[in-house]
Design a protein around this motif. Structure first.
Motif, PDB file in Angstrom:
ATOM      1  N   PRO A  80      -2.221  -6.117 -13.000  1.00  0.00           N
ATOM      2  CA  PRO A  80      -1.702  -7.384 -13.514  1.00  0.00           C
ATOM      3  C   PRO A  80      -1.178  -8.272 -12.392  1.00  0.00           C
ATOM      4  O   PRO A  80      -0.531  -7.802 -11.462  1.00  0.00           O
ATOM      5  N   ASP A  81      -1.495  -9.553 -12.493  1.00  0.00           N
ATOM      6  CA  ASP A  81      -1.049 -10.560 -11.524  1.00  0.00           C
ATOM      7  C   ASP A  81      -1.426 -10.209 -10.091  1.00  0.00           C
ATOM      8  O   ASP A  81      -0.751 -10.625  -9.158  1.00  0.00           O
ATOM      9  N   ASP A  82      -2.469  -9.410  -9.920  1.00  0.00           N
ATOM     10  CA  ASP A  82      -2.964  -9.045  -8.586  1.00  0.00           C
ATOM     11  C   ASP A  82      -1.859  -8.473  -7.696  1.00  0.00           C
ATOM     12  O   ASP A  82      -1.765  -8.755  -6.515  1.00  0.00           O
ATOM     13  N   ALA A 127      -2.536  -6.888  -4.205  1.00  0.00           N
ATOM     14  CA  ALA A 127      -3.049  -7.690  -3.091  1.00  0.00           C
ATOM     15  C   ALA A 127      -2.192  -7.534  -1.847  1.00  0.00           C
ATOM     16  O   ALA A 127      -2.700  -7.608  -0.724  1.00  0.00           O
ATOM     17  N   ALA A 128      -0.907  -7.300  -2.023  1.00  0.00           N
ATOM     18  CA  ALA A 128      -0.006  -7.152  -0.875  1.00  0.00           C
ATOM     19  C   ALA A 128      -0.336  -5.904  -0.047  1.00  0.00           C
ATOM     20  O   ALA A 128       0.043  -5.815   1.121  1.00  0.00           O
ATOM     21  N   GLN A 129      -1.045  -4.960  -0.640  1.00  0.00           N
ATOM     22  CA  GLN A 129      -1.395  -3.728   0.077  1.00  0.00           C
ATOM     23  C   GLN A 129      -2.666  -3.872   0.912  1.00  0.00           C
ATOM     24  O   GLN A 129      -3.048  -2.950   1.606  1.00  0.00           O
ATOM     25  N   GLY A 130      -3.335  -5.005   0.814  1.00  0.00           N
ATOM     26  CA  GLY A 130      -4.538  -5.219   1.608  1.00  0.00           C
ATOM     27  C   GLY A 130      -5.761  -5.387   0.749  1.00  0.00           C
ATOM     28  O   GLY A 130      -5.705  -5.262  -0.472  1.00  0.00           O
ATOM     29  N   PRO A 131      -6.915  -5.649   1.403  1.00  0.00           N
ATOM     30  CA  PRO A 131      -8.143  -5.894   0.653  1.00  0.00           C
ATOM     31  C   PRO A 131      -8.750  -4.611   0.105  1.00  0.00           C
ATOM     32  O   PRO A 131      -8.432  -3.510   0.569  1.00  0.00           O
TER      33      PRO A 131
END
Length: 152
Positions: free
Chosen positions: A129-131, A134-138
């Motif tokens: 949810p809410d991406d 993304a903070a952990q990388g691609p």
């Protein structure tokens, strides 16, 4: 009497690898060929084992760079022994165990995912949810055994 060397065509037939791929492997230093007086490639029969190792490694998702590193550890000038191959395979055992674990989890979760049709996001193992990931990388995060190391 069995010949000691193979032409590129013979190596291709015996290994099941296209001649273009064998030339590429040679360019990368994964396999070696001698040359005749007419500049034709001649491969030692032991290169069959190296080509088999390359094919199997690629099927397991190992990069050609990692394969090259592993093959560089094998002795030059002599056929690798069982101990040489055992040392090489021990180096990859953890990685292969992680891949096996990932494949089993993917198989089991994918069956559930395809079967659910995304009707139950509360129970979805891949829901993000809410991406928030993304903070952990691609790339995918939920299925990885460990997050990949940050590049240096």
């Amino acid at each position: 009497m069995r010949q000691e060397t193979l032409t590129i065509g013979e190596l291709a037939v015996r290994s099941g690898v296209a001649t273009s791929a064998l030339r590429y492997y040679e360019r990368l230093g994964l396999i070696r060929a001698g040359r005749t007086g007419g500049n034709q490639r001649r491969f030692d029969r032991t290169e069959l084992r190296r080509v088999a190792f390359i094919r199997i490694s690629q099927q397991l998702g190992v990069s050609l760079e990692d394969i090259r590193g592993a093959l560089a550890e094998l002795p030059d000038g002599r056929t690798p022994t069982k101990a040489d191959w055992a040392r090489l395979s021990a180096r990859w055992r953890r990685r292969l165990d992680e891949k096996i674990d990932l494949m089993v989890r993917l198989r089991d979760d994918l069956t559930n995912c395809i079967g659910c049709g995304c009707l139950s996001l509360r129970s979805c193992n891949l829901y993000n949810p809410d991406d928030e990931l993304a903070a952990q990388g691609p790339g995918p995060r939920r299925m990885l055994p460990d997050p990949p190391a940050e590049p240096r």
